[in-house]
Scaffold this motif. Structure first.
Motif, mmCIF file in Angstrom:
data_model
loop_
_atom_site.group_PDB
_atom_site.id
_atom_site.type_symbol
_atom_site.label_atom_id
_atom_site.label_comp_id
_atom_site.label_asym_id
_atom_site.label_seq_id
_atom_site.Cartn_x
_atom_site.Cartn_y
_atom_site.Cartn_z
ATOM 1 N N ALA A 83 0.749 -1.270 -0.100
ATOM 2 C CA ALA A 83 0.139 0.069 0.054
ATOM 3 C C ALA A 83 0.992 1.071 -0.149
ATOM 4 N N GLU A 84 2.186 1.239 0.853
ATOM 5 C CA GLU A 84 2.893 2.387 0.727
ATOM 6 C C GLU A 84 3.589 2.675 -0.562
ATOM 7 N N SER A 85 4.037 1.578 -1.215
ATOM 8 C CA SER A 85 4.722 1.626 -2.322
ATOM 9 C C SER A 85 3.826 2.187 -3.625
ATOM 10 N N LEU A 86 2.404 1.778 -3.412
ATOM 11 C CA LEU A 86 1.524 2.149 -4.422
ATOM 12 C C LEU A 86 1.303 3.692 -4.193
ATOM 13 N N ALA A 87 1.061 4.231 -2.780
ATOM 14 C CA ALA A 87 0.851 5.528 -2.397
ATOM 15 C C ALA A 87 2.111 6.491 -3.149
ATOM 16 N N ALA A 88 3.217 5.913 -3.005
ATOM 17 C CA ALA A 88 4.246 6.630 -3.470
ATOM 18 C C ALA A 88 4.169 6.964 -4.949
ATOM 19 N N LEU A 89 3.939 5.991 -5.863
ATOM 20 C CA LEU A 89 3.963 6.041 -7.161
ATOM 21 C C LEU A 89 2.656 6.710 -7.486
ATOM 22 N N VAL A 90 1.392 6.608 -6.870
ATOM 23 C CA VAL A 90 0.342 7.709 -7.262
ATOM 24 C C VAL A 90 0.695 9.030 -6.837
ATOM 25 N N HIS A 91 1.561 9.433 -5.897
ATOM 26 C CA HIS A 91 2.122 10.775 -5.480
ATOM 27 C C HIS A 91 2.868 11.267 -6.765
ATOM 28 N N GLU A 92 3.508 10.307 -7.382
ATOM 29 C CA GLU A 92 4.675 10.694 -8.382
ATOM 30 C C GLU A 92 3.948 10.928 -9.881
ATOM 31 N N TRP A 164 2.771 4.650 -17.076
ATOM 32 C CA TRP A 164 4.004 4.549 -15.924
ATOM 33 C C TRP A 164 3.750 3.087 -15.350
ATOM 34 N N ILE A 165 2.759 2.283 -15.119
ATOM 35 C CA ILE A 165 2.681 1.070 -14.757
ATOM 36 C C ILE A 165 3.256 -0.077 -15.584
ATOM 37 N N ALA A 166 2.921 0.317 -16.961
ATOM 38 C CA ALA A 166 3.751 -0.766 -17.816
ATOM 39 C C ALA A 166 5.234 -0.559 -17.811
ATOM 40 N N ALA A 167 5.859 0.439 -17.641
ATOM 41 C CA ALA A 167 7.008 0.760 -17.485
ATOM 42 C C ALA A 167 7.684 0.389 -16.230
#
Length: 198
Positions: A83-92, A164-167
């Protein structure tokens, strides 16, 4: 009366295969393990074969080979920081588009995205995040394992896979180079002279 869970499983497996074109296969009862000898390689969209599988063992769960779609697997089991990793990606990169989502027995999430281009299965793209793509499968609702059930929480819109997810996926494997035949310097000189004349 509530639907028979055994019938519901067969109906959903058939729906995945016929309406979405996603090849399915049975999982061993109360497990995430394939119930077929060839594992997810046995996955099919053939209605008759699907019916034979679930009539033979109605307690089987549903596995879907990842063809035409990709799943972002957010793992929180045993304190994993999905969940934290996803939140960081969403923030970016910005919020995920609304898409099909299922909860897993451990409290994690599966986000489904349409992807006509193949994306390789990639484990650990970020701590607690996996991409389930070509070369793998996903455990789909209404599968129930010894730990609990996989449940749809959103099936309104199946979004296209964000770039960005595919990358995050592992790059395609480089083709194996064919070793060059040993050459003498004289032979290389001849080839160079021929190339210069050309």
């Amino acid at each position: 009366p509530p639907p028979d869970p055994m019938t519901a499983t067969l109906d959903l497996a058939t729906h995945y295969a016929e309406s979405l074109g996603w090849p399915v296969f049975p999982l061993a009862p109360s497990s995430k393990r394939p119930a077929t000898r060839d594992g997810f390689h046995s996955a099919t969209t053939n209605r008759e074969q699907i019916a034979r599988w679930w009539r033979a063992e109605p307690r089987c769960g549903v596995g879907i080979a990842c063809v035409g779609f990709v799943v972002l697997d957010v793992d929180v089991r045993d304190g994993k920081p999905g969940a934290e990793s996803l939140a960081a990606l969403v923030h970016e990169h910005g919020e995920l588009p609304p898409t099909w989502q299922a909860t897993t027995p451990s409290g994690g999430s599966h986000y489904y995205f349409a992807s006509p281009m193949p994306v390789r299965r990639s484990i650990g793209v970020r701590p607690g995040l996996d991409l389930l793509g070509v070369g793998g499968y996903v455990v789909a609702p209404p599968t129930t394992t010894s730990e609990g059930a996989y449940v749809w929480t959103d099936t309104d819109t199946l979004a296209a896979l964000p770039e960005w997810i595919a990358a995050l996926a592992a790059p395609a494997e480089e083709p194996r180079s064919v070793p060059a035949r040993p050459q003498t310097w004289h032979q290389w000189d001849d080839r160079m002279r021929s190339a210069l004349r050309y």
